[in-house]
Design a protein around this motif. Structure first.
Motif, PDB file in Angstrom:
ATOM      1  N   ARG A 272       9.156  21.569  91.190  1.00  0.00           N
ATOM      2  CA  ARG A 272      10.459  21.652  90.531  1.00  0.00           C
ATOM      3  C   ARG A 272      10.567  20.628  89.408  1.00  0.00           C
ATOM      4  O   ARG A 272      11.376  20.762  88.518  1.00  0.00           O
ATOM      5  CB  ARG A 272      11.579  21.429  91.545  1.00  0.00           C
ATOM      6  CG  ARG A 272      12.116  22.749  92.057  1.00  0.00           C
ATOM      7  CD  ARG A 272      13.304  22.504  92.937  1.00  0.00           C
ATOM      8  NE  ARG A 272      12.959  22.840  94.303  1.00  0.00           N
ATOM      9  CZ  ARG A 272      13.262  22.106  95.363  1.00  0.00           C
ATOM     10  NH1 ARG A 272      13.901  20.983  95.221  1.00  0.00           N
ATOM     11  NH2 ARG A 272      12.918  22.493  96.556  1.00  0.00           N
ATOM     12  N   GLN A 273       9.759  19.605  89.509  1.00  0.00           N
ATOM     13  CA  GLN A 273       9.781  18.584  88.457  1.00  0.00           C
ATOM     14  C   GLN A 273       9.158  19.098  87.158  1.00  0.00           C
ATOM     15  O   GLN A 273       9.354  18.528  86.110  1.00  0.00           O
ATOM     16  CB  GLN A 273       9.013  17.348  88.911  1.00  0.00           C
ATOM     17  CG  GLN A 273       9.866  16.314  89.591  1.00  0.00           C
ATOM     18  CD  GLN A 273      10.257  16.742  90.992  1.00  0.00           C
ATOM     19  OE1 GLN A 273      11.382  17.163  91.187  1.00  0.00           O
ATOM     20  NE2 GLN A 273       9.340  16.663  91.935  1.00  0.00           N
ATOM     21  N   TYR A 274       8.344  20.142  87.254  1.00  0.00           N
ATOM     22  CA  TYR A 274       7.645  20.634  86.074  1.00  0.00           C
ATOM     23  C   TYR A 274       8.540  21.562  85.256  1.00  0.00           C
ATOM     24  O   TYR A 274       8.946  22.616  85.719  1.00  0.00           O
ATOM     25  CB  TYR A 274       6.427  21.482  86.466  1.00  0.00           C
ATOM     26  CG  TYR A 274       5.283  20.777  87.153  1.00  0.00           C
ATOM     27  CD1 TYR A 274       5.037  19.437  86.987  1.00  0.00           C
ATOM     28  CD2 TYR A 274       4.415  21.519  87.938  1.00  0.00           C
ATOM     29  CE1 TYR A 274       3.956  18.831  87.605  1.00  0.00           C
ATOM     30  CE2 TYR A 274       3.329  20.917  88.567  1.00  0.00           C
ATOM     31  CZ  TYR A 274       3.113  19.576  88.397  1.00  0.00           C
ATOM     32  OH  TYR A 274       2.044  18.990  89.004  1.00  0.00           O
ATOM     33  N   THR A 275       8.855  21.185  84.035  1.00  0.00           N
ATOM     34  CA  THR A 275       9.401  22.152  83.081  1.00  0.00           C
ATOM     35  C   THR A 275       8.503  22.015  81.864  1.00  0.00           C
ATOM     36  O   THR A 275       7.923  20.945  81.639  1.00  0.00           O
ATOM     37  CB  THR A 275      10.863  21.849  82.681  1.00  0.00           C
ATOM     38  OG1 THR A 275      10.874  20.606  81.974  1.00  0.00           O
ATOM     39  CG2 THR A 275      11.790  21.789  83.883  1.00  0.00           C
ATOM     40  N   PRO A 276       8.385  23.076  81.050  1.00  0.00           N
ATOM     41  CA  PRO A 276       7.461  22.995  79.926  1.00  0.00           C
ATOM     42  C   PRO A 276       7.774  21.823  78.998  1.00  0.00           C
ATOM     43  O   PRO A 276       6.877  21.095  78.580  1.00  0.00           O
ATOM     44  CB  PRO A 276       7.660  24.323  79.199  1.00  0.00           C
ATOM     45  CG  PRO A 276       8.413  25.201  80.090  1.00  0.00           C
ATOM     46  CD  PRO A 276       9.020  24.398  81.185  1.00  0.00           C
TER      47      PRO A 276
ATOM     48  N   ALA B 206      -1.421  28.158  85.702  1.00  0.00           N
ATOM     49  CA  ALA B 206      -1.646  28.052  84.246  1.00  0.00           C
ATOM     50  C   ALA B 206      -0.610  27.182  83.541  1.00  0.00           C
ATOM     51  O   ALA B 206      -0.771  26.839  82.378  1.00  0.00           O
ATOM     52  CB  ALA B 206      -1.645  29.450  83.633  1.00  0.00           C
ATOM     53  N   GLY B 207       0.467  26.834  84.250  1.00  0.00           N
ATOM     54  CA  GLY B 207       1.501  26.011  83.629  1.00  0.00           C
ATOM     55  C   GLY B 207       2.168  26.768  82.491  1.00  0.00           C
ATOM     56  O   GLY B 207       2.389  27.980  82.560  1.00  0.00           O
TER      57      GLY B 207
ATOM     58  N   MET C 143       7.991  27.308  84.010  1.00  0.00           N
ATOM     59  CA  MET C 143       6.714  27.343  83.292  1.00  0.00           C
ATOM     60  C   MET C 143       6.421  28.767  82.831  1.00  0.00           C
ATOM     61  O   MET C 143       5.911  28.993  81.731  1.00  0.00           O
ATOM     62  CB  MET C 143       5.580  26.864  84.193  1.00  0.00           C
ATOM     63  CG  MET C 143       5.615  25.398  84.478  1.00  0.00           C
ATOM     64  SD  MET C 143       5.334  24.441  82.980  1.00  0.00           S
ATOM     65  CE  MET C 143       4.570  22.987  83.659  1.00  0.00           C
ATOM     66  N   LEU C 144       6.757  29.733  83.696  1.00  0.00           N
ATOM     67  CA  LEU C 144       6.432  31.131  83.389  1.00  0.00           C
ATOM     68  C   LEU C 144       7.072  31.620  82.096  1.00  0.00           C
ATOM     69  O   LEU C 144       6.467  32.387  81.351  1.00  0.00           O
ATOM     70  CB  LEU C 144       6.893  32.031  84.536  1.00  0.00           C
ATOM     71  CG  LEU C 144       5.855  32.236  85.634  1.00  0.00           C
ATOM     72  CD1 LEU C 144       6.520  32.711  86.908  1.00  0.00           C
ATOM     73  CD2 LEU C 144       4.781  33.224  85.204  1.00  0.00           C
ATOM     74  N   SER C 145       8.289  31.198  81.829  1.00  0.00           N
ATOM     75  CA  SER C 145       8.938  31.750  80.636  1.00  0.00           C
ATOM     76  C   SER C 145       8.208  31.285  79.370  1.00  0.00           C
ATOM     77  O   SER C 145       7.983  32.073  78.452  1.00  0.00           O
ATOM     78  CB  SER C 145      10.433  31.447  80.598  1.00  0.00           C
ATOM     79  OG  SER C 145      10.607  30.076  80.505  1.00  0.00           O
ATOM     80  N   GLU C 146       7.781  30.037  79.333  1.00  0.00           N
ATOM     81  CA  GLU C 146       7.017  29.557  78.166  1.00  0.00           C
ATOM     82  C   GLU C 146       5.621  30.200  78.138  1.00  0.00           C
ATOM     83  O   GLU C 146       5.112  30.576  77.078  1.00  0.00           O
ATOM     84  CB  GLU C 146       6.911  28.022  78.215  1.00  0.00           C
ATOM     85  CG  GLU C 146       6.112  27.386  77.097  1.00  0.00           C
ATOM     86  CD  GLU C 146       6.725  27.553  75.706  1.00  0.00           C
ATOM     87  OE1 GLU C 146       7.943  27.792  75.606  1.00  0.00           O
ATOM     88  OE2 GLU C 146       5.958  27.465  74.708  1.00  0.00           O
TER      89      GLU C 146
END
Ligand SMILES: C[S@@+](CC[C@H](N)C(=O)[O-])C[C@H]1O[C@@H](n2cnc3c(N)ncnc32)[C@H](O)[C@@H]1O
Length: 229
Positions: A5-9, A51-52, A76-79
């Motif tokens: 959850r900490q990961y955003t692009p 894949a981030g 991540m998926l949207s980016e």
């Protein structure tokens, strides 16, 4: 999925990709060089596990027959999807790499190169051995190879903790009670966890695949294995 959850692009690009740390920069560069030098790539499907936001997507799309990027985190998926639209040979799959074999059942896979980069293997929620098992099954079925890129436990204390403090905005502050630098286990106060790998772990992984190690890059801080199954 606490850790993820900490990961955003935006955070990932700002804190990881632009990190002021020569070892991380070198680590990313060495991974890219290894990928670029994979032989026969135009005849291979590159499958990026976790894949981030698509950090290596452009490179993969350029060199591969086709690319399948698997990611579970919606942010991540949207980016990742946005970047994938620029390439005709890239497919993005939302899914859990623990179910890799099933995810790929109906996909166009030829001589796959299964990539798990940037110590993603150490951040899996669940049993990492299941991921390795799935990779082996897929590589066997489609005549492929694996590229496993890991951080080394010996350097968590000497370099990793300093490096994580630079990533605080993303991973949170180190939890010194739960972190075990001797055994290569980092845990933050926000619940982000990452396993780093000992020489014994790396040997076990090689033995598990039982194949042909075609390349092994070993530095004091990271290890990248390329294994033909
Ligand atoms: C350390 S990041 C690395 C991202 C990318 N491979 C790179 O090198 O820039 C790990 C990524 O794996 C994803 N991930 C973690 N567990 C996963 C799982 N079980 N299935 C699919 N993706 C997963 C995370 O959401 C995150 O984007």
């Amino acid at each position: 999925m606490k850790g993820m959850r900490q990961y955003t692009p935006e955070k990932y690009i700002r804190t990881v990709e632009n990190i002021d740390d020569s070892i991380v920069q070198n680590y990313m560069q060495v991974e890219m060089d290894l990928i670029r030098n994979i032989k026969g790539s135009k005849d291979k499907t590159f499958i990026d596990l976790g894949a981030g936001y698509g950090r290596v997507l452009h490179l993969l799309a350029q060199i591969a027959r086709n690319v399948i990027a698997i990611e579970i985190n919606p942010a991540m998926l949207s980016e990742l999807r946005k970047r994938a639209r620029k390439h005709r040979n890239v497919k993005v799959i939302k899914g859990d790499m623990l179910k890799l074999y099933k995810l790929l059942e109906k996909e166009d896979v030829k001589n796959p190169v299964l990539l798990i980069l940037q110590n993603t293997l150490g951040t899996i929620e669940g049993d990492y051995r299941k991921v390795l098992n799935q990779m082996k099954l897929v590589a066997k079925r489609y005549n492929g190879e694996v590229v496993i890129s890991m951080l080394k436990s010996e350097s968590l204390r000497s370099w990793g903790l300093k490096m994580y403090s630079k990533l605080k905005a993303m991973v949170g502050e180190v939890d010194l009670e739960k972190t075990d630098p001797i055994n290569g286990f980092f845990v933050s106060k926000t619940g982000y966890a990452s396993r780093w790998w000992s020489s014994d772990d790396i040997k076990q992984i090689k033995d598990f695949f039982g194949g042909n190690v075609t390349k092994e890059i070993l530095t004091p801080n990271f290890c990248i294995l390329e294994i033909k199954i």
